[in-house]
Each structure stands twice: as C-alpha cells, then as structure tokens.
Design a protein around this motif. Structure first.
Motif, mmCIF file in Angstrom:
data_model
loop_
_atom_site.group_PDB
_atom_site.id
_atom_site.type_symbol
_atom_site.label_atom_id
_atom_site.label_comp_id
_atom_site.label_asym_id
_atom_site.label_seq_id
_atom_site.Cartn_x
_atom_site.Cartn_y
_atom_site.Cartn_z
ATOM 1 N N HIS A 87 10.849 2.242 -4.411
ATOM 2 C CA HIS A 87 11.441 2.390 -3.072
ATOM 3 C C HIS A 87 10.963 3.684 -2.423
ATOM 4 C CE1 HIS A 87 14.392 2.190 0.165
ATOM 5 N NE2 HIS A 87 14.713 3.444 -0.113
ATOM 6 N N LYS A 90 7.491 3.518 -0.914
ATOM 7 C CA LYS A 90 7.343 2.884 0.402
ATOM 8 C C LYS A 90 7.525 3.884 1.530
ATOM 9 C CE LYS A 90 9.293 -1.163 0.920
ATOM 10 N NZ LYS A 90 10.299 -2.234 0.904
ATOM 11 N N HIS A 94 0.919 5.260 4.092
ATOM 12 C CA HIS A 94 -0.049 4.429 3.372
ATOM 13 C C HIS A 94 -1.306 5.209 2.995
ATOM 14 C CE1 HIS A 94 -2.025 0.758 2.076
ATOM 15 N NE2 HIS A 94 -3.055 1.064 2.833
ATOM 16 N N SER A 426 0.700 -0.818 -4.390
ATOM 17 C CA SER A 426 -0.269 -0.111 -3.551
ATOM 18 C C SER A 426 -1.662 -0.533 -3.964
ATOM 19 C CB SER A 426 -0.109 1.408 -3.681
ATOM 20 O OG SER A 426 -0.361 1.812 -5.019
#
Length: 703
Positions: A87, A90, A94, A426
C-alpha cells in the motif's frame, strides 16, 4: 519549491518505513525457516516444542495452540505487513520505481538452465530449489537417524522383523517430510497474494513453482502410502486400511486424500494437461477433498503446520468468487482478419494496474464453467475508461467466441464475468537503454501495454530519457501482421506515437509475398449496454492492500476467538486436553467450519463496503458506449507512424543471434513471449555471452 520538499520528504519517509518492513519480514522469515530446519532434531522435540506446548496448551486452544503460534502466526503476520508495504508503495511516484540505470538486473537473474524438465531457470530459482531439496534431504535423514537409533528394541518389543520396523519408520518419515512441500504448495496459486507481490513475483510467473512443489508433494505422499500398505501386507494387518481411529490417525481418510491427490497428479502431467485441459482443470477441484481428508487423517492440530498457505489461498479464492458474480458488459470489440479479437471492457477510472497484468474471463453464453486467462493490453494511464484484452482463435472456446463476433449479424450485447486484474506491484522496464521484445504470433499481447506505457511517458515528459524499443515479431502468414494494429488503442488519444524511438521487425515465415486475395479489413463492433452491467473495479477498492491486510488479520482473530470459546465451554470440559475423549473428526470439522465462516463473514463485509463506496462514484456505462470514440486525424497520424517504423521480411525467420549482437546500450532488456522453442533460443543467446549487458525475462502463459 516547499511543496516539492514536502513531497520528497514524504517519499523518503515511506521508503524508510518500507525498508523497516523488509528487515522485519526477513528476520521473521529466517526464524520460520529455522523452525523447519530444527523440526527433525532432538533439540526441537525434546526441548523447544515441549516448553512451547506447556505455555500454549490452554483451555481455549488446546494442543493446537503451539502449532498455531509456531507455524501459522508468523506467515499470516508477514502477509499482513506485506499488505502495508505494498500500500505504501502505491504512494511513491511511478518514476521512483523506474529510475534509469544498468542495475535493473544482477547476476542472480542470469539464466542458469535453458532446457530440461525445469524449463528456463535463473540462478536465483536454481539456488532456492537446491536449498529446498537440501532441506527435504536433511529432514529425511535426521528423522530416520532418530527413529533408527532404537529400531531394534522397538521391533523386538512389537514382534516385528527389523526391516519391517524400518519400513514403517521410512513411511512415517516420508509423510513428515511431505509436510514441508505441502506447506508451500498453495502460495504460488494465490493470485492476489501479498506475499508473492512483496517478493516481486506474480501468480503467473510462480505457477512453475507450484508444479515443482506438486510433483514433490505427491511423490513423497505416494511413497508414504505405499510403505504403509506394504508394511500392513507383510505383517498381516491389511485391515488397517479400513481403520478410522476416533482419536488418532485415520488411515481411511489418508487413503481418500491420497487417491484424490493421485487423480490431480495424473491429470496434471504435460501430455494429458495439454490434450485434455478441461479434464485437468475440473479434476483439480479435488484439492478440496485432498485438504479436508488430509485434516481428518492427521488431525487439525498437526494441520496447522500447513495451514498458512491454504488460509491465504482460501481468502483469495473467496474474494475471486465474489468478484466473479458481477456481470460486466462489453463496450466494443475489434475483429481482426487473423481470427483475433480485442475486447474492450468498461472500467472505473480509479482502477490502475501495471504492464503485463492479466485477467480471467468467463463468457456464460459459451460456457458457464470455463475460465481463461488473458493479458491486459490496455494501459491504465492511456486508457482510463476501459480495459482491453486480445484473444486469438486457437481452441474450441476462443473459436466459438470469434464466430459469435465475426458473424455477419453479431450480437449487440455480450455479457462476461471476470477476475482480476492481477499483475506485478511495479515494473522496471524504464531502467534499460534498449528494450528488445521478441514475440511469436499472439505473444505480442504482453508487449502492447508496455509500448503504450512508454508512449505515455514520452508524451507527458518529453525531456525524460526513455528506452529505445526494438520489436521483433514472427508471424506465420501476412494476415497475422494485422495484430500490429493493436499497438494503437481503438479510440483516438492525445498521445503521439512518433515520439517513441520504435523499430518493428516483422517476419512472415510461411509466405514469400503479399497475397492480394486476402482481405485485411478490421471490423469494429459497438455493444448496447444494460443498466445492470457493471464496470471493472478492484475487488476491494482503491485501498485494496489495506483491506486485504485487515481481512487476513481480522478473520484470523475472529477464528481464534470463535474456536477458543467453543473449546473452552464445549470441548475442554469433556476431554481436558487429553485428546482421547472428544473425537478428532468432529473437532476438525468444527475448526474447519469456524475458519471458513470467519473468512466468509469478514471478506463479505469488506467486499460489500467497497462495492457500496464505488457505487457512489459509478459512471453509467451507457455514457461510454453511447457513441463511438473519435477516430480522427491523430489516430491516422499514429497509424502512419507505426507503419513507417515497421519493416516486413517475407519467407524467413528472425536471425536472433545477429539481431541481439547488433544491439547497443549499457543495459539491454530482452523480453520474449511466444512458443517454447523461441523462448529457449533467446534464453540460450542471452546466457551464452553474445553480449554481456543482456537482461533476459521470459513471459509464458502456457505451462
């Protein structure tokens, strides 16, 4: 500037917390492995376990308290804090996952084996396999060493020959060693597993581990069963095969479990699995019979040794069941002349997923029982409102789907159910200087979302250094080249594909020129929407990892409370932890029911809560499907750019050695998706030293 500093500080804090979680998980996992190593020793059985049992054998949990503390609690705790780790991941931008540099892969990811029964195996996988086998051998040898120490006296006391007593000891040892492989068997097939994601794995990439563990488990338990059968025959105790002891080991239950396991094992053999896939698929539901009667065979207390993996699998399986009950309507479909269809499904904008994710779909109008996995070709950045998959007509199920959509009068509404999407937490493709993607036929599908992701990055951040892309495609016929159209989304976007440094080398292996009689026109179908049609969303909403952690912990606490109350006020007053008054089978049934009910209640609450929350944000699907997307000049421009980047070669196969040797870059990522021989050839080239900077990754959906 201040906002940037705060953001950087937040990212740094999150990374520190994640590093702490990694350290904590590593310590707990090493301790868990140490317990497995110490189990066969006298230190464990004569010192550690009696002391732990003395402190945990209570009026509430009875004898199973020690096994729960030693084997179940550590793994479930790891799974729960792994959810927190994911979590937090996230919340990191990115780009933090995709920093450019050659450190994306190390020697541990290099190829160790290419051909053989294990398939393509890295040094990491081979090392862990060798260590696991060493643990099995160590346990087997040490158990036997302890049992054989007094085997002569034991044989004399029971009136047995020494070899007969040794055979029984070998059978018992094989069963005890089988616990180890069975304890890890269900982890690889838990699709939404936080443990796998924490380790950087997905269920699809871990299927081969499940296959390895399945073969080892069944080999050990089969040998275990045959040793006892031979022992009973030689000692004239064949009636033991029909014995169901009320308080100790049940032989009949063990035989039923073994028989169910043998059916699953036989139908999972490669030749049978490939030719009779439905037989393999449906017979694998015998895992329910296998697990239930295994619990009856050894008792629930001993079953806690293998409980964690199966517990996490049960939670995942029930959540998948809840998601699969929703009916999702298709928005549109592209029907390609190469007997391939692209299905476009409406999704919530908040649903995000990584490249190379997959979903399992069911089309009730074809079969209510069959579920098939497909790669997600859309990208959650470039396709915020829809999720796309590509299906090649290769089997009976996919052929029926293609016939429905390609008919002159196709259906105006097609309802499906789905599970997923599932994918890695990822990806690291941006770290390479060059991405070489090698594919055969429909193997191109995993690369579509990667190309769209890089295209999105190139258009949103033009100054960023992005990897060059070399796409090497092998098609049987020229008509198959229309699959390259799938590189572009159906609707127009603001993305300019010409910003990509993209080169496509397409090889047509079975034709030497364009066949003018072939019609290469693609057909687009728009479906009507029903008000009951749902959009694809995460099973547990945008904070799915936190919810999963809550479900794992809360359901297990409720189970412990429920079985604790039941034991204290019903079972304990009868047997006082002697295990010789209250029958073992009813006790196992009560534990299994309490376990399943706790999962069903807590997971249902989590699912319904998130479903209601999402309902408030729902966009009607009719708005998406009421009119076709704009297919204007920007789409035509992208098509032209894609054509200019493509070079077609007729009547030849790609010379992969030559192509790879000509690649330039400090770090070259080589991804291959296609037939087994192609994957082996590329793996062999990457491991042979044709270039020192090749980082190989195989993508396979056939096992």
């Amino acid at each position: 500037m201040a906002g940037t500093d705060v953001n950087d500080a937040s990212v740094a804090a999150i990374r520190s917390v994640r590093s702490g979680i990694i350290l904590l998980v590593s310590v707990i996992f090493l301790g868990y492995l140490m317990i497995w190593m110490m189990m066969p020793t006298n230190t464990y059985y004569l010192q550690w376990f009696p002391e732990i049992s003395r402190k945990t054998s209570s009026k509430y949990l009875g004898g199973q308290g020690s096994y729960t503390l030693i084997f179940t609690f550590p793994v479930l705790f790891i799974a729960t804090i792994a959810c927190t780790y994911l979590h937090l991941g996230k919340k990191i931008p990115h780009d933090s996952f995709s920093e450019h540099g050659p450190s994306a892969s190390g020697w541990w990811k290099r190829i160790a084996l290419v051909k053989g029964p294990l398939g393509i195996v890295s040094w990491t996988e081979l090392s862990f396999l060798v260590m696991f086998l060493a643990l099995l051998v160590w346990s087997f040898a040490y158990y036997l060493h302890g049992m054989f120490a007094y085997i002569t006296q034991e044989a004399s006391r029971e009136g047995l020959q020494v070899w007969e007593a040794k055979l029984r000891s070998v059978g018992l040892t094989l069963g005890l060693v089988g616990y180890i492989s069975l304890a890890f068997l269900f982890f690889p097939v838990t699709r939404g597993s936080s443990v796998l994601q924490f380790m950087g794995l997905t269920s699809e990439s871990s299927i081969k581990y499940h296959i390895w563990l399945g073969h080892i488990t069944m080999a050990l338990f089969t040998a275990h069963g045959f040793c006892y059968i031979i022992f009973w025959i030689k000692t004239h105790q064949i009636s033991q095969m029909l014995k169901w002891d009320k308080y100790l080991v049940s032989n009949v239950a063990g035989e039923i479990a073994l028989f169910a396991g043998l059916i699953m094992w036989a139908t999972s053999l490669k030749r049978i699995r490939r030719k009779l896939f439905e037989l393999f698929f449906y017979s694998h539901y015998l895992y329910i019979v296998f697990v239930v009667f295994f619990v009856f065979h050894v008792g629930f207390s001993d079953s806690c040794i293998i409980l964690p993996g199966f517990y996490l699998f049960l939670i995942d399986r029930y959540l998948r069941f809840l998601q699969s009950q929703q009916k999702v309507g298709l928005v549109s479909a592209r029907v390609l002349p190469c007997e391939t269809v692209e299905l476009n499904i409406s999704k919530f904008q908040g649903l995000s997923y990584t490249c190379m994710s997959s979903i399992f779909i069911n089309v009730p109008s074809i079969s209510r029982l069959q579920w098939h996995p497909f790669t997600v070709t859309s990208n959650s950045n470039t396709d915020p409102d829809k999720l796309s998959i590509v299906i090649k007509s290769e089997g009976s199920w996919s052929s029926k789907l293609y016939q429905i959509l390609s008919s002159p009068s196709p259906t105006d509404h097609l309802e499906i159910s789905l599970e997923g999407p599932y994918g890695p937490a990822s990806t690291h493709f941006m770290r390479h200087d060059l991405l070489v993607m090698v594919c055969g036929g429909s193997g191109i599908t995993p690369f579509i979302s990667i190309i769209r992701e890089i295209s999105y990055a190139a258009n949103t951040n033009p100054d960023r250094t992005l990897p060059r892309i070399l796409l090497i495609c092998a098609f049987r016929k020229y008509v198959d080249i229309t699959m390259l159209e799938l590189l572009l989304p159906l609707q127009s976007t603001n993305l300019d594909i010409s910003r990509l440094n993209l080169q496509i080398e397409a090889y047509i292996t079975r034709e030497k020129e364009i066949n003018p009689d072939k019609h290469l026109q693609t057909k687009t179908i728009w479906f009507k929407q029903n008000s009951s049609d749902a959009s694809v969303s995460a099973i547990l909403g945008p904070n799915s990892w936190l919810w999963l952690g809550a479900i794992i912990s809360a359901s297990f606490i409720i189970y412990l409370l429920g079985i604790g109350i039941l034991t204290r006020y019903y079972i304990f007053p009868l047997d006082h932890n002697t295990n010789m008054i209250y029958p073992a089978a009813p006790k196992s049934v009560l534990n299994m029911l309490a376990l399943c009910l706790s999962i069903i209640v807590v997971a249902s609450v989590g699912f319904i809560w998130n479903k209601k929350h999402l309902a408030g944000e729902m966009r009607q699907i009719q708005e998406v499907g009421s009119k076709p997307f704009n297919t204007g000049k920007d789409l035509e421009s992208n098509e032209q750019s894609c054509l200019q980047a493509t070079k077609v070669h007729f009547g030849e196969r790609p010379n992969l050695k030559k192509l790879l040797s000509q690649c330039e870059g400090k770090s070259i990522g080589v991804l291959v998706s296609g037939p087994k021989r192609m994957r082996q050839e590329v793996a062999q080239l990457c491991s042979s030293g044709v270039q020192e900077n090749l980082h190989f990754e195989s993508i396979s959906f056939s096992w």
